[in-house]
Design a protein around this motif. Structure first.
Motif, PDB file in Angstrom:
ATOM      1  N   SER A  37      13.403 -10.977  15.172  1.00 14.54           N
ATOM      2  CA  SER A  37      14.124 -10.197  16.187  1.00 14.54           C
ATOM      3  C   SER A  37      14.891  -9.023  15.581  1.00 14.54           C
ATOM      4  O   SER A  37      15.447  -8.214  16.297  1.00 14.54           O
ATOM      5  N   ALA A  38      14.884  -8.913  14.256  1.00  7.96           N
ATOM      6  CA  ALA A  38      15.498  -7.751  13.602  1.00  7.96           C
ATOM      7  C   ALA A  38      14.818  -6.456  14.029  1.00  7.96           C
ATOM      8  O   ALA A  38      15.434  -5.392  14.005  1.00  7.96           O
ATOM      9  N   MET A  39      13.563  -6.531  14.424  1.00  8.85           N
ATOM     10  CA  MET A  39      12.847  -5.330  14.866  1.00  8.85           C
ATOM     11  C   MET A  39      13.592  -4.613  15.983  1.00  8.85           C
ATOM     12  O   MET A  39      13.615  -3.396  16.046  1.00  8.85           O
ATOM     13  N   TRP A  40      14.265  -5.354  16.842  1.00  6.94           N
ATOM     14  CA  TRP A  40      14.943  -4.756  17.988  1.00  6.94           C
ATOM     15  C   TRP A  40      16.338  -4.258  17.635  1.00  6.94           C
ATOM     16  O   TRP A  40      16.848  -3.354  18.280  1.00  6.94           O
ATOM     17  N   VAL A  41      16.976  -4.851  16.635  1.00  3.53           N
ATOM     18  CA  VAL A  41      18.384  -4.582  16.378  1.00  3.53           C
ATOM     19  C   VAL A  41      18.606  -3.754  15.110  1.00  3.53           C
ATOM     20  O   VAL A  41      19.354  -2.787  15.119  1.00  3.53           O
ATOM     21  N   ASN A  42      17.996  -4.156  13.997  1.00  2.00           N
ATOM     22  CA  ASN A  42      18.103  -3.422  12.730  1.00  2.00           C
ATOM     23  C   ASN A  42      16.751  -3.516  12.033  1.00  2.00           C
ATOM     24  O   ASN A  42      16.473  -4.498  11.347  1.00  2.00           O
ATOM     25  N   PRO A  43      15.896  -2.502  12.189  1.00  2.00           N
ATOM     26  CA  PRO A  43      14.542  -2.587  11.644  1.00  2.00           C
ATOM     27  C   PRO A  43      14.482  -2.756  10.128  1.00  2.00           C
ATOM     28  O   PRO A  43      13.469  -3.190   9.594  1.00  2.00           O
ATOM     29  N   PHE A 110       7.879   0.062  23.874  1.00  2.00           N
ATOM     30  CA  PHE A 110       6.823  -0.323  22.948  1.00  2.00           C
ATOM     31  C   PHE A 110       7.196   0.220  21.574  1.00  2.00           C
ATOM     32  O   PHE A 110       7.509   1.405  21.439  1.00  2.00           O
ATOM     33  N   TYR A 111       7.190  -0.639  20.564  1.00  2.00           N
ATOM     34  CA  TYR A 111       7.640  -0.290  19.219  1.00  2.00           C
ATOM     35  C   TYR A 111       6.490  -0.358  18.223  1.00  2.00           C
ATOM     36  O   TYR A 111       5.685  -1.285  18.258  1.00  2.00           O
ATOM     37  N   LEU A 112       6.461   0.602  17.279  1.00  2.00           N
ATOM     38  CA  LEU A 112       5.637   0.535  16.075  1.00  2.00           C
ATOM     39  C   LEU A 112       6.608   0.515  14.910  1.00  2.00           C
ATOM     40  O   LEU A 112       7.466   1.392  14.794  1.00  2.00           O
ATOM     41  N   HIS A 113       6.487  -0.476  14.042  1.00  2.00           N
ATOM     42  CA  HIS A 113       7.496  -0.739  13.017  1.00  2.00           C
ATOM     43  C   HIS A 113       6.951  -0.544  11.603  1.00  2.00           C
ATOM     44  O   HIS A 113       5.801  -0.866  11.322  1.00  2.00           O
ATOM     45  N   TYR A 114       7.821  -0.042  10.708  1.00  2.00           N
ATOM     46  CA  TYR A 114       7.534   0.016   9.275  1.00  2.00           C
ATOM     47  C   TYR A 114       8.841  -0.180   8.520  1.00  2.00           C
ATOM     48  O   TYR A 114       9.862   0.408   8.873  1.00  2.00           O
ATOM     49  N   SER A 115       8.806  -1.018   7.465  1.00  2.00           N
ATOM     50  CA  SER A 115       9.997  -1.208   6.638  1.00  2.00           C
ATOM     51  C   SER A 115       9.585  -1.552   5.213  1.00  2.00           C
ATOM     52  O   SER A 115       8.491  -2.054   4.977  1.00  2.00           O
ATOM     53  N   LYS A 130      17.245  -2.707   2.103  1.00  2.00           N
ATOM     54  CA  LYS A 130      16.115  -2.891   3.007  1.00  2.00           C
ATOM     55  C   LYS A 130      16.206  -1.779   4.048  1.00  2.00           C
ATOM     56  O   LYS A 130      17.208  -1.676   4.753  1.00  2.00           O
ATOM     57  N   ALA A 131      15.181  -0.946   4.122  1.00  2.00           N
ATOM     58  CA  ALA A 131      15.177   0.174   5.062  1.00  2.00           C
ATOM     59  C   ALA A 131      13.976   0.047   5.982  1.00  2.00           C
ATOM     60  O   ALA A 131      12.897  -0.379   5.562  1.00  2.00           O
ATOM     61  N   GLY A 132      14.162   0.400   7.240  1.00  2.00           N
ATOM     62  CA  GLY A 132      13.069   0.310   8.197  1.00  2.00           C
ATOM     63  C   GLY A 132      13.258   1.275   9.337  1.00  2.00           C
ATOM     64  O   GLY A 132      14.342   1.808   9.562  1.00  2.00           O
ATOM     65  N   ALA A 133      12.168   1.503  10.062  1.00  2.00           N
ATOM     66  CA  ALA A 133      12.211   2.409  11.204  1.00  2.00           C
ATOM     67  C   ALA A 133      11.220   1.942  12.260  1.00  2.00           C
ATOM     68  O   ALA A 133      10.216   1.296  11.949  1.00  2.00           O
TER      69      ALA A 133
END
Length: 160
Positions: A37-43, A110-115, A130-133
């Motif tokens: 669930s980090a994808m939604w709050v802190n990628p 709709f999310y596309l994620h990279y970290s 740890k960095a993500g977007a």
């Protein structure tokens, strides 16, 4: 005439997160975001994950503005071309019930994620940041205000 004025009510989209832990911790979850669930709050929290994960959430809340329902599904996996990097995607829908006092609207994202972990030796950190977007497409149906679709970017960093 001032006594006849009434305040406007609508859903506060920023207060609803998928996942029991992130919802229970509220905004404090951004500092410990270490599950799917980090994808939604802190990628940034997904960086370095070494396994494939799939998740989903369904929830209903009753608040001052009426009932809200949300649905979420997300997927993340290690990216084989870069060590310790993670890619993923997710869908999040928030619905305000037609029976609420003031139909504030619905939101679909709709999310596309990279970290990935980022090593900064000049900062003398014992562990990499740890960095993500997330690149996201958000569609909001504002009821009587009409529908809008927009493109956005979320980014996050987590220091352990």
């Amino acid at each position: 005439m001032a006594g006849l004025a009434s305040g406007a009510h609508a859903a506060s989209f920023s207060d609803v997160f998928p996942g029991a832990r992130s919802m229970g911790m509220g905004q404090a979850y951004t500092s410990v975001a270490d599950d799917l669930s980090a994808m939604w709050v802190n990628p940034g929290g997904l960086a370095g994950t070494d396994f494939t994960a799939i998740g989903g959430s369904v929830g209903r809340m009753f608040g001052d503005h009426g009932p809200l329902a949300f649905y979420a599904a997300n997927y993340a996996r290690p990216f084989p071309l870069r060590e310790e990097s993670v890619v993923g995607s997710g869908y999040f829908a928030l619905r305000e019930s037609a029976g609420s006092r003031n139909k504030g609207g619905d939101r679909d994202s709709f999310y596309l994620h990279y970290s990935e972990p980022v090593k900064l030796p000049q900062l003398y950190l014992t562990r990499p940041l740890k960095a993500g977007a997330n690149l996201k497409v958000v569609a909001i149906d504002g009821g009587s205000k009409g529908a809008k679709t927009t493109l956005g970017l979320d980014a996050g960093v987590l220091a352990e």
